[in-house]
Design a protein around this motif. Sequence first.
Motif, mmCIF file in Angstrom:
data_model
loop_
_atom_site.group_PDB
_atom_site.id
_atom_site.type_symbol
_atom_site.label_atom_id
_atom_site.label_comp_id
_atom_site.label_asym_id
_atom_site.label_seq_id
_atom_site.Cartn_x
_atom_site.Cartn_y
_atom_site.Cartn_z
ATOM 1 N N PHE A 48 2.478 11.876 -2.201
ATOM 2 C CA PHE A 48 2.774 10.704 -3.039
ATOM 3 C C PHE A 48 4.101 10.944 -3.748
ATOM 4 C CE2 PHE A 48 -1.604 9.696 -2.356
ATOM 5 C CZ PHE A 48 -1.745 8.331 -2.601
ATOM 6 N N LYS A 49 4.891 9.885 -3.832
ATOM 7 C CA LYS A 49 6.168 10.000 -4.520
ATOM 8 C C LYS A 49 5.973 9.598 -5.992
ATOM 9 C CE LYS A 49 10.900 8.240 -4.139
ATOM 10 N NZ LYS A 49 11.697 7.203 -3.477
ATOM 11 N N LYS A 84 0.847 -1.215 0.000
ATOM 12 C CA LYS A 84 0.000 0.000 0.000
ATOM 13 C C LYS A 84 0.875 1.256 0.000
ATOM 14 C CE LYS A 84 -3.437 -2.669 2.328
ATOM 15 N NZ LYS A 84 -4.103 -3.039 3.570
ATOM 16 N N THR A 85 1.823 1.280 -0.939
ATOM 17 C CA THR A 85 2.779 2.384 -1.009
ATOM 18 C C THR A 85 2.083 3.655 -1.476
ATOM 19 O OG1 THR A 85 3.304 1.719 -3.257
ATOM 20 C CG2 THR A 85 4.765 0.917 -1.539
ATOM 21 N N LYS A 86 2.670 4.793 -1.102
ATOM 22 C CA LYS A 86 2.131 6.072 -1.569
ATOM 23 C C LYS A 86 2.967 6.524 -2.769
ATOM 24 C CE LYS A 86 -0.215 7.559 2.560
ATOM 25 N NZ LYS A 86 0.377 7.051 3.845
ATOM 26 N N ILE A 111 -3.590 10.360 -12.857
ATOM 27 C CA ILE A 111 -2.516 9.947 -11.951
ATOM 28 C C ILE A 111 -2.877 8.548 -11.457
ATOM 29 C CG2 ILE A 111 -1.440 10.387 -9.702
ATOM 30 C CD1 ILE A 111 -2.071 13.389 -10.190
ATOM 31 N N TYR A 112 -1.964 7.612 -11.675
ATOM 32 C CA TYR A 112 -2.232 6.248 -11.217
ATOM 33 C C TYR A 112 -1.589 6.008 -9.853
ATOM 34 C CZ TYR A 112 -3.983 5.091 -15.843
ATOM 35 O OH TYR A 112 -4.720 5.048 -16.982
ATOM 36 N N ILE A 113 -2.384 5.381 -8.965
ATOM 37 C CA ILE A 113 -1.854 5.002 -7.641
ATOM 38 C C ILE A 113 -2.303 3.562 -7.361
ATOM 39 C CG2 ILE A 113 -1.838 7.381 -6.739
ATOM 40 C CD1 ILE A 113 -4.461 6.721 -5.273
#
Lengths: 230, 410
Positions: B184-185, B152-154, B202-204
């Motif tokens: 978010f990085k 669940k990285t940002k 933007i994809y997360i």
Amino acid sequence: MINLKSLHKSYKTGATSLHVLKGINLDIEKGELVAIMGSSGSGKSTLLNILGMLDVADEGSYYLDDVLIENLNEKKAAKYRNLFLGFVFQSFNLINYKNALENVALPLYYQGMSRKERQKQAMEYLDSVSLKPWATHLPSELSGGQKQRVAIARAMASKPKVLLADEPTGALDSTTSYEIMGLIQKINNEGKTILVVTHEDDIAKMCKRIVKLKDGVIVEDKKIKQIIVK
Amino acid sequence: MFSRDSWQEIFETIRKNKLRTILSGFTVALGIFIFVILSGFGNGLQNTFKEFFVDDATNVLRIFPGRTSKPYKGFKAKRRIELENSDIEAIKINFPLFLEYITPRISRGASVKYNNKSDNYTTRAVAPSHQAAERTIITKGRFINEVDIKDKTKYAVIGRKVATDLFGGEDPMGKYLDVGKIAFKVIGVFQDAGGDNEESFIYIPYTTRQLIEKANDKVDQIIIAYKPSIGHSGAISLEKKLRLFLKKKKIIDPTDQSGIFIRNVADELKRNEDFAGVLETIVIFVAIGTLIAGIIGISNIMVFVVKERTKELGIRKALGASPKSVIAMILQESVFITLISGYFGLASGMVLLKNIGNALEEDYFIKNPYVDLSTAMISTFILIIFGAIAGYIPAKRAARIKPIIALRDE
């Protein structure tokens, strides 16, 4: 030069048939200058059309320079016209976008002569009608007399055996008319056979022979004492 | 017939009859010009329609939840259905032979900030296989991967437009973006054939989105790619089976038209291709109409030209022109004029289309208008041939006219 034997021509208009030429017999020697006279409806235009290979007779024979003119298709007629006949018209019929020299050179083009040669010859003929300085002028820049002289030079350029002139002075004033007749006499004196269709007596009297037509037959055919134009 | 002399005669005639030349030349040039422009625009419209789909995979089904319309097994109508992570797992387990990949998508609008610049963008929370479904092209860094999902990285993968808008010339890689007040990085930049719209996303990782939203497991939609080998009919039966499977799982009346919606991209593609076909037919129809108008135009001009030249042709005939040479002259002249002006119309039409380029894309949906060179050339030749035929008939008649009639004084 010209020999016509019992020439007949009728036009069919619907059910009725109009008999225009009712047996024309005519002999014209080389070097003659003949006036053909007649009122409208006398058949003189039809006769000229047949002589000019623009129309064919129904009956009878037509010899031109000992060649029997018959079974003319368009192609053959075009060739004969080009080789045997020169035309001069009442309304000059110069091509208005071509200058005097180009107009005179046109029959030579249809004889297949090279451009250089025909321009040279055309210039000589223009010179013979004293229009050399006007060679590059368009017909619209020439007077009526000058136009007819260009037309005569053009008719002469293909070295025809017979010159057919249909009312050559009809559109000109009398002074200019005489001038043109003088030119025709000059060409005739050089040995050319010329037929002039006219309805003016004074013009006819400048020829050597008068043929009168009426209702499709020759009513008079006489040699006259020519009035020479000075 | 094609001697140097006859060409000279024709050039002279053309030069000295400018109005006539311009008139007939203009008709032909205009006809071809309009033909080229119309066909170009038609092709441009088709391009736009085709483009709607080039940026996505076409072997894709999209599943959306909705509200039920019928009561079922104690549930009331108008119950809101939601998709969850467990649905994805269940589909994976039950349809392994059909599936190529599967991904959820959760779309949220967010205000995105970097330094002093900020703008509103849509974030798409997805799984790694989403890259294949949207045909996303990574230009820098990487796309979301399985580790990101698990941890669940940002991390964020941003579109080219986001990068240029927020970062300008700066390299966005490794920089931190403020996405809805959460940092978010940036780990990747992508491009998409869909253009600016597609490049503004933007994809997360979808797990990150679920974590942010109170650690739930809801997803907006599920995107399924089926194996292309199952074909169109296979896709339709898969769609049917999926619908029944999900209705059963969500306890929805099997006859309920609402609740679960499945969109088959291949179906839509086919519908659009049909539409593009209709468009193509219209374009061909218009083009043929233009050509016919051009042919009628040139025919009229030829009739007029021959009429105008009757006297001249009579003179030429009296001076020894054969009927053949009269016809040849008129035809050579008309073919020459139509050839030159046809080429001129063709060239100017092509140049105009090239200059228009994509300028009409925004307002008129005309993208990259072009016309096939061979099509344009064939139509030019058709026009030339018909111009010649149109000229031949009056020319033949004129050649038949007796000089004495043509020369008769009015």
